[in-house]
Design an enzyme around this catalytic site. Structure first.
Site, short mmCIF file in Angstrom:
data_model
loop_
_atom_site.label_atom_id
_atom_site.label_comp_id
_atom_site.label_asym_id
_atom_site.label_seq_id
_atom_site.Cartn_x
_atom_site.Cartn_y
_atom_site.Cartn_z
N HIS A 93 -6.42 -32.74 18.24
CA HIS A 93 -5.35 -33.60 18.77
C HIS A 93 -4.18 -32.77 19.29
CE1 HIS A 93 -7.28 -37.29 17.42
NE2 HIS A 93 -7.74 -36.52 16.44
N GLU A 95 -4.90 -6.19 14.77
CA GLU A 95 -4.34 -4.90 14.37
C GLU A 95 -5.44 -3.84 14.42
OE1 GLU A 95 -2.51 -3.88 10.31
OE2 GLU A 95 -0.73 -4.38 11.45
N LYS A 107 0.84 -1.19 0.00
CA LYS A 107 0.00 0.00 0.00
C LYS A 107 0.88 1.26 0.00
CE LYS A 107 -3.36 2.46 2.78
NZ LYS A 107 -4.28 2.47 3.91
N GLY A 160 -4.83 -1.63 4.95
CA GLY A 160 -4.10 -2.79 4.44
C GLY A 160 -4.83 -4.10 4.73
N ARG A 161 -5.31 -4.26 5.95
CA ARG A 161 -5.95 -5.53 6.33
C ARG A 161 -7.36 -5.65 5.79
NH1 ARG A 161 -4.71 -2.12 10.27
NH2 ARG A 161 -6.33 -1.24 11.61
N GLU A 175 10.43 -4.84 4.51
CA GLU A 175 10.44 -6.25 4.12
C GLU A 175 10.14 -6.40 2.63
OE1 GLU A 175 8.91 -4.98 6.68
OE2 GLU A 175 9.12 -6.25 8.46
N LYS A 212 9.35 -0.81 14.05
CA LYS A 212 9.94 -0.53 12.72
C LYS A 212 11.06 0.50 12.86
CE LYS A 212 5.74 -0.87 9.88
NZ LYS A 212 4.81 -0.09 9.06
#
Ligand code: F6P
Length: 564
Positions: free
Chosen positions: A403, A372, A216, A286-287, A222, A527
């Site tokens: 399990h 977030e 965005k 973004g999400r 990263e 960051k």
């Protein structure tokens, strides 16, 4: 349509009369799920609602019709419906960034009338215009018209992004894999751990690889680092396999790299032709962006038709949230049930347990969406939250979780509300001899919520012949809250509905808590510090010595043990 103003200050939920009544109700609440089901044969019907294709049964939660009545009163007192309407209309609910919150506009059907115009922007025109370009591009790749620089057809699309620019696309790709075009696959690169770039590119042929850099902001460390790594990998590979010259590098990048971003100027700076970039807007978080151009990888590999069906599913749930009466409004009821669990029953976490292997990334996706969004202690006017907020979301597909960690959900000391998700028709119906395996799978789904709700009493354990200390160990208290969500099949539309359902649940909870669910300042400090620490990590002695003793010790350990 004009842009409405954002509500100025949140209503403190604890000052409402509904909150006081809920507290009193909580103390007085008597009985158990066993008793409530026995007393009220209509309980399941009373608490089960359909939203588009989703069939949602809330009856195994620890609440009564009176609880829900009070929760709905709470929603009215804090103005959930007004704020919902303001969001759909483009109010600047994202107060800290002064932005509208319009992910719902990304899935309005073509030709919606009247057109949605916010802050002077004809939103519908822009959304459909971008989708048109994304689909044109996708068709070219799918048909083989778009090739790599050596003329070979694209076989792998690598999406480079992180957070919302990764979790949504990878989750949807995994969920809808059966729709991928033959001969076309996607890979996803997100982590700055160099292992991720190495493993993602391993075995790929640069000549048949297309890279989508999805960010965005186009500033994310990263993503930009990985994009540069993959660009070098691609150019090195092409030099080796096809004798690529320096003069051809620009063309190679143009043929093998496209971008998705709101910052098209930065895309160009990176060296990607703006012609090959797809935009979106700062009113998409973004999400909340998987249904924007961030889904270009999906439109390409799964196809524009599948993407359109996904969008239609989102829209169906938006319509339900916007128009269904409060008493049948599933995102509202589920959001309020979460409020009950967190603020009155003291639940700290929330499990999401899809009985669908294709949804194996859904819990991870929801972690960003919910945590977030609502992991905040400050309200949208800057004041402190007055209640506990955002629960920890987690989960794994059933039956694997059974399990592993279900023991704690069944018999631990904590309340862990859980959403169970399942589909009537499997993508692949297989039989084990006479046994339909999907039926075996669903029997587990039904058994778990039943066991959690109704448990097993000491008398029932003894009746099976168990005695002594083992009785307590084999007893199940029951009264462990669950919600069951079913749908006919995991289609693209149903997946869109599920995602939008959780978006709106998150919104409801954020509104009750007074939280701006659309910013994420909590990720900034780390960051910033990572950038500041680069010198010390690289060996600058003065910088290492200036660190706190723990950080200094850890950096020194790294420097002593790093090989190569
Ligand atoms: O660091 C958090 C975050 O900003 C998320 O909100 C976002 O989804 C992710 O980073 C990636 O951001 P971008 O798409 O701008 O690269």
């Amino acid at each position: 349509m004009t842009s409405p103003d954002a509500p100025t200050s949140p209503v403190d939920p604890t000052t409402t009369s509904a909150w006081a009544e809920l507290e009193a109700h909580d103390l007085a609440l008597d009985g158990s799920l066993r008793e409530w089901f026995a007393e009220d044969p209509e309980r399941a019907a009373r608490f089960t609602h359909d939203a588009a294709d989703l069939h949602v049964d809330l009856s195994k939660n620890l609440l009564t019709p009176e609880t829900m009545r009070l929760l709905l009163q709470l929603a009215r007192e804090v103005g959930v419906e007004e704020r919902r309407d303001a969001m759909f209309a483009g109010a600047h609910l994202n107060t800290t960034e002064d932005r509208a919150v319009l992910h719902t506009a990304l899935r309005r059907p073509a030709g919606s009338s009247p057109a949605l115009t916010v802050d002077g922007q004809n939103i519908d025109e822009d959304v459909r215009g971008t989708l048109h370009r994304v689909y044109e591009f996708a068709q070219k790749v799918r048909s083989g018209q778009w090739t790599g620089i050596t003329g070979k057809r694209i076989e792998t699309v690598v999406n480079i992004g992180i957070g919302g620019s990764d979790l949504g696309p990878v989750m949807v790709y995994e969920a809808l894999k059966p729709h991928a075009q033959d001969g076309l696959t996607a890979r996803f690169l997100s982590n700055i751990d160099p292992t991720d770039a190495y493993e993602t590119t391993r075995g790929l042929d640069p000549e048949t690889t297309l890279v989508i850099v999805a960010s965005k902001t186009f500033t994310t460390l990263e993503t930009l680092t990985n994009a540069r790594l993959v660009r070098s990998w691609l150019l090195d590979g092409l030099r080796e396999s096809a004798g690529l010259t320096v003069e051809q590098e620009k063309e190679a990048v143009a043929k093998h790299f496209v971008a998705v971003s709101t910052a098209l100027d930065k895309v160009e700076e990176f060296g990607i032709d703006p012609e090959n970039a797809f935009g979106f807007w700062n009113w998409v978080g973004g999400r909340y962006s998987v249904d924007s151009a961030i889904g270009t990888v999906l439109a390409t590999v799964l196809g524009p038709d599948v993407f359109e069906e996904l969008l239609a599913g989102f829209h169906a749930m938006d319509q339900h949230f916007a128009t269904a009466p409060a008493e049948q409004n599933v995102p509202l009821l589920m959001g309020l049930t979460n409020i009950w669990n967190v603020n009155f029953l003291d639940a700290e976490t929330h499990a999401v347990l899809p009985y669908s292997q294709y949804l194996h990334r859904f819990p991870a996706y929801l972690q960003q969406l919910t945590m977030e969004s609502n992991g905040k202690a400050v309200r949208w006017d800057g004041s402190l939250a007055t209640t506990e907020t955002g629960e920890v979301f987690w989960g794994e597909p059933g039956t694997n979780g059974q399990h592993a960690f279900y023991q704690l959900i069944h018999q631990g000391t904590r309340v862990i509300p859980a959403d169970f998700i399942a589909f009537a028709t499997p993508d692949h119906a297989l039989a084990d001899g006479e046994q339909d395996v999907h039926e075996l799978f669903l029997a587990n789904f039904f058994a778990q919520t039943k066991a959690l709700a109704f448990g097993k009493t000491a008398e029932e354990v003894r009746a099976e012949g168990t005695e002594g200390a083992l009785v307590a160990a084999r007893e199940f208290s029951g009264d462990r809250p669950t919600t069951s969500i079913m749908a006919p099949k995991l289609t693209p539309s149903v997946l869109g509905q599920l995602i939008a359902l959780y978006e709106h649940i998150t919104f409801v909870q954020g509104t009750v808590w007074g939280i701006n669910s659309f910013d994420q300042w909590g990720v900034e400090l780390g960051k910033q510090l990572a950038k500041d620490l680069a010198g010390a990590v690289g060996g600058d002695e003065a910088k290492i010595a200036a660190e706190d003793s723990s950080t200094e010790g850890l950096i020194r350990y790294y420097r002593q043990h790093r090989e190569g």
